[in-house]
Design an enzyme around this catalytic site. Structure first.
Site, PDB file in Angstrom:
ATOM      1  N   LYS A  88       0.868  -1.281   0.010  1.00 19.29           N
ATOM      2  CA  LYS A  88      -0.120  -0.049   0.091  1.00 19.29           C
ATOM      3  C   LYS A  88       0.889   1.295   0.012  1.00 19.29           C
ATOM      4  O   LYS A  88       0.642   2.160  -0.686  1.00 19.29           O
ATOM      5  CB  LYS A  88      -1.014  -0.113   1.225  1.00 19.29           C
ATOM      6  CG  LYS A  88      -1.900  -0.882   1.015  1.00 19.29           C
ATOM      7  CD  LYS A  88      -2.954  -0.961   2.395  1.00 19.29           C
ATOM      8  CE  LYS A  88      -4.022  -2.073   2.002  1.00 19.29           C
ATOM      9  NZ  LYS A  88      -5.156  -1.862   3.038  1.00 19.29           N
ATOM     10  N   ARG A  94       7.531   1.875  15.343  1.00 19.58           N
ATOM     11  CA  ARG A  94       7.200   1.361  14.130  1.00 19.58           C
ATOM     12  C   ARG A  94       5.848   1.663  14.025  1.00 19.58           C
ATOM     13  O   ARG A  94       5.134   0.684  13.669  1.00 19.58           O
ATOM     14  CB  ARG A  94       7.647  -0.182  14.167  1.00 19.58           C
ATOM     15  CG  ARG A  94       9.141  -0.565  14.189  1.00 19.58           C
ATOM     16  CD  ARG A  94       9.485  -1.990  13.776  1.00 19.58           C
ATOM     17  NE  ARG A  94       9.002  -2.345  12.469  1.00 19.58           N
ATOM     18  CZ  ARG A  94       9.268  -3.587  12.054  1.00 19.58           C
ATOM     19  NH1 ARG A  94       9.594  -4.667  12.733  1.00 19.58           N
ATOM     20  NH2 ARG A  94       8.944  -3.706  10.508  1.00 19.58           N
ATOM     21  N   GLY A 134      -0.796   0.223   7.319  1.00 18.41           N
ATOM     22  CA  GLY A 134      -1.221   0.936   6.341  1.00 18.41           C
ATOM     23  C   GLY A 134      -2.741   0.817   6.491  1.00 18.41           C
ATOM     24  O   GLY A 134      -3.450   2.055   6.074  1.00 18.41           O
ATOM     25  N   ASP A 158     -10.281   2.118   1.484  1.00 22.98           N
ATOM     26  CA  ASP A 158     -10.320   1.544   2.897  1.00 22.98           C
ATOM     27  C   ASP A 158     -10.985   2.489   3.732  1.00 22.98           C
ATOM     28  O   ASP A 158     -11.873   1.862   4.589  1.00 22.98           O
ATOM     29  CB  ASP A 158      -8.839   1.294   3.442  1.00 22.98           C
ATOM     30  CG  ASP A 158      -8.421  -0.109   2.706  1.00 22.98           C
ATOM     31  OD1 ASP A 158      -8.997  -0.961   2.290  1.00 22.98           O
ATOM     32  OD2 ASP A 158      -7.154  -0.275   2.730  1.00 22.98           O
TER      33      ASP A 158
END
Length: 292
Positions: A67, A165, A139, A113
């Site tokens: 993505k 992260r 994503g 999405d």
């Protein structure tokens, strides 16, 4: 010439996108063949070069891990995808050449999405300004951030295995103006149990440990859980959430609602899809029928 579209990702064999799209195109009477292509990030440039040279392509559905990479690979990005830097949909648009015939198609990136999450949660009864949490920081979590902002959440807590992260979720929050707290997944159970809405973007089985903590605590879970993972189903966290009295929205519903927007883009359909098209899409994957 048979037109083409596909879902890209790795792994991809579990995807239900082919069933959704094929059902829609058959009902619309549009000759678009839709396949699943197993593709990793290093393979993406070569694949896109091939489809650019083939005039039969109309669209790509994009899933993990592609993505973010796709956002940098298309010719332009529109709508909320531009804010998020995350693309799950690519439409092929004819490029006019003022000096002669139309040139190669332009690849335009979108993010459906967000609409998928918003619709899934609204149909589940989520009210405006919910107390919200997100599991995972990639994503799909970025799309969840934008969806929660659209639903009026005053802030969101994002629980991740490694707080260093969560770049995509952080960037999405900055782009749409939603205050965000990044927290460790190991501490999520007590907080999410009292949330109005929780969106899990974790891979299949990655939330099993958290589900175990919920079960052991015996806490009620009165809110709404949207679990983006839909295979296997029900997931352990979905089962524990339902056992705690909460409402569970399967990822299959999110997938359905975002696919509706993709079908519109790939076919150039103007306006909402006919109800009978959505009905056959629901039937193709066993999703409940909703009123759009």
């Amino acid at each position: 010439m048979m037109l083409r579209a596909a879902v890209l990702g790795h792994p991809i064999s579990h995807s239900k996108s082919p069933a959704l799209h094929r059902a829609a195109y058959a009902r619309l009477g549009v000759d678009i063949a839709y396949d699943a292509v197993d593709l990793t990030v290093p393979q993406l440039p070569e694949f896109l070069a091939a489809v650019r040279a083939d005039g039969s392509w109309r669209g790509l559905s994009v899933t993990m891990p592609l993505k973010a990479a796709m956002a940098a690979a298309v010719d332009s990005v529109r709508g909320v995808a531009r804010q998020l830097g995350v693309v799950n949909t690519v439409a092929f648009e004819a490029a006019a050449d003022t000096a002669g015939p139309a040139g190669p198609a332009r690849l335009v990136g979108y993010n459906t999405d967000v609409a998928g999450i918003v619709n899934a949660l609204r149909y589940a009864g989520v009210r405006p300004r919910p107390a919200a949490a997100i599991l995972g920081g990639g994503g799909t979590a970025a799309a969840a951030v934008a969806a929660l902002q659209e639903l009026g959440a005053p802030e969101a807590a994002v629980y991740v295995r490694d707080v260093a992260r969560a770049a995509e979720a952080r960037a999405a929050a900055a782009a749409v103006g939603l205050p965000l707290r990044i927290l460790e997944l190991s501490a999520a159970a007590p907080a999410i149990a009292s949330a109005d809405v929780v969106v899990s973007t974790l891979p299949p089985r990655a939330a099993d440990g958290l589900a175990g903590h919920l079960a052991a605590s015996g806490r009620p879970t009165p809110g709404v859980l949207l679990d983006a993972a839909y295979d296997p189903w029900p997931s352990r966290i979905a089962a524990e959430w339902a056992a705690g009295g909460g409402t569970v929205v399967p990822g299959l519903e999110m997938l359905l609602y975002q696919a509706v927007e993709q079908v519109r883009l790939f076919t150039g359909h103007d306006g909402p899809l006919p109800a009978e098209v959505i009905d056959v899409m629901c039937d193709a994957v066993g999703a409940p029928r909703r009123v759009f």
